[in-house]
Design an enzyme around this catalytic site. Structure first.
Site, mmCIF file in Angstrom:
data_model
loop_
_atom_site.group_PDB
_atom_site.id
_atom_site.type_symbol
_atom_site.label_atom_id
_atom_site.label_comp_id
_atom_site.label_asym_id
_atom_site.label_seq_id
_atom_site.Cartn_x
_atom_site.Cartn_y
_atom_site.Cartn_z
ATOM 1 N N GLU A 10 0.820 -1.218 0.000
ATOM 2 C CA GLU A 10 0.000 0.000 0.000
ATOM 3 C C GLU A 10 0.853 1.266 0.000
ATOM 4 O O GLU A 10 0.327 2.365 -0.158
ATOM 5 C CB GLU A 10 -0.933 0.009 1.213
ATOM 6 C CG GLU A 10 -1.899 -1.165 1.259
ATOM 7 C CD GLU A 10 -2.821 -1.215 0.062
ATOM 8 O OE1 GLU A 10 -3.375 -0.162 -0.320
ATOM 9 O OE2 GLU A 10 -2.985 -2.316 -0.512
ATOM 10 N N CYS A 11 2.151 1.125 0.197
ATOM 11 C CA CYS A 11 3.064 2.271 0.333
ATOM 12 C C CYS A 11 3.805 2.521 -0.979
ATOM 13 O O CYS A 11 4.487 1.633 -1.496
ATOM 14 C CB CYS A 11 4.057 1.982 1.461
ATOM 15 S SG CYS A 11 5.407 3.172 1.583
ATOM 16 N N GLY A 12 3.702 3.736 -1.503
ATOM 17 C CA GLY A 12 4.381 4.091 -2.747
ATOM 18 C C GLY A 12 5.890 3.975 -2.642
ATOM 19 O O GLY A 12 6.554 3.517 -3.580
ATOM 20 N N ARG A 15 6.689 0.340 -2.860
ATOM 21 C CA ARG A 15 6.505 -0.153 -4.241
ATOM 22 C C ARG A 15 7.649 0.302 -5.145
ATOM 23 O O ARG A 15 8.147 -0.476 -5.970
ATOM 24 C CB ARG A 15 5.159 0.307 -4.811
ATOM 25 C CG ARG A 15 3.958 -0.375 -4.196
ATOM 26 C CD ARG A 15 2.676 -0.094 -4.976
ATOM 27 N NE ARG A 15 2.407 1.318 -5.176
ATOM 28 C CZ ARG A 15 1.712 2.091 -4.334
ATOM 29 N NH1 ARG A 15 1.225 1.588 -3.210
ATOM 30 N NH2 ARG A 15 1.498 3.359 -4.615
#
Length: 141
Positions: A10-12, A15
């Site tokens: 969920e974390c950019g 990612r």
């Protein structure tokens, strides 16, 4: 090269870090730490190997940090670790472990410090459009 990333999909930042590792041609071991938190010993080792303090690795935003009273200066490292293990969302991310070192990859391009520099072929652009590697795979300062 054996690489492990403690990842939150969920974390950019997480990612982007995972994408940079894969851009180097490495398929890492991906541990979704919210589902499978590290052991206390593993967390302590990652923090020490990254050259950080426990307080530097705790996540405040979007977590129960303040409501648990973790912002008080008298809270010990042991208490912070207990909280991080009890509430894995408090563990800042992503941690990446390689034979070349351990980093808390905030920003994501810190992972470049612990991956082989010659592994990158071509440019890399983060999700937000920021260029990290040029067309020759060299880090953009």
């Amino acid at each position: 090269m054996q690489v492990t990333i403690y990842h939150n999909p969920e974390c950019g930042t997480s990612r982007n870090t995972l994408a940079l590792i894969r851009h180097a041609g490495i398929e890492p071991s991906v541990i979704e730490y919210l589902k499978t938190p590290p052991s206390r010993a593993a967390l302590v080792k990652m923090i020490a190997d990254a050259g950080l303090t426990v307080r530097q690795t705790i996540r405040e935003k979007g977590t129960p940090y303040a409501e648990l009273g973790l912002d008080k200066p008298e809270v010990t490292d042991a208490q912070l670790l207990d909280a991080m293990l009890g509430h894995p969302l408090l563990i800042n991310r992503p941690f990446v472990v390689t034979p070349r070192g351990t980093r808390l990859c905030r920003p994501s391009e810190l992972v470049l410090d612990i991956l082989p520099a010659d592994a990158f072929k071509g440019s890399f652009v983060k999700e937000d459009g920021e260029r990290v590697l040029d067309d020759e795979g060299k880090r953009i300062a």
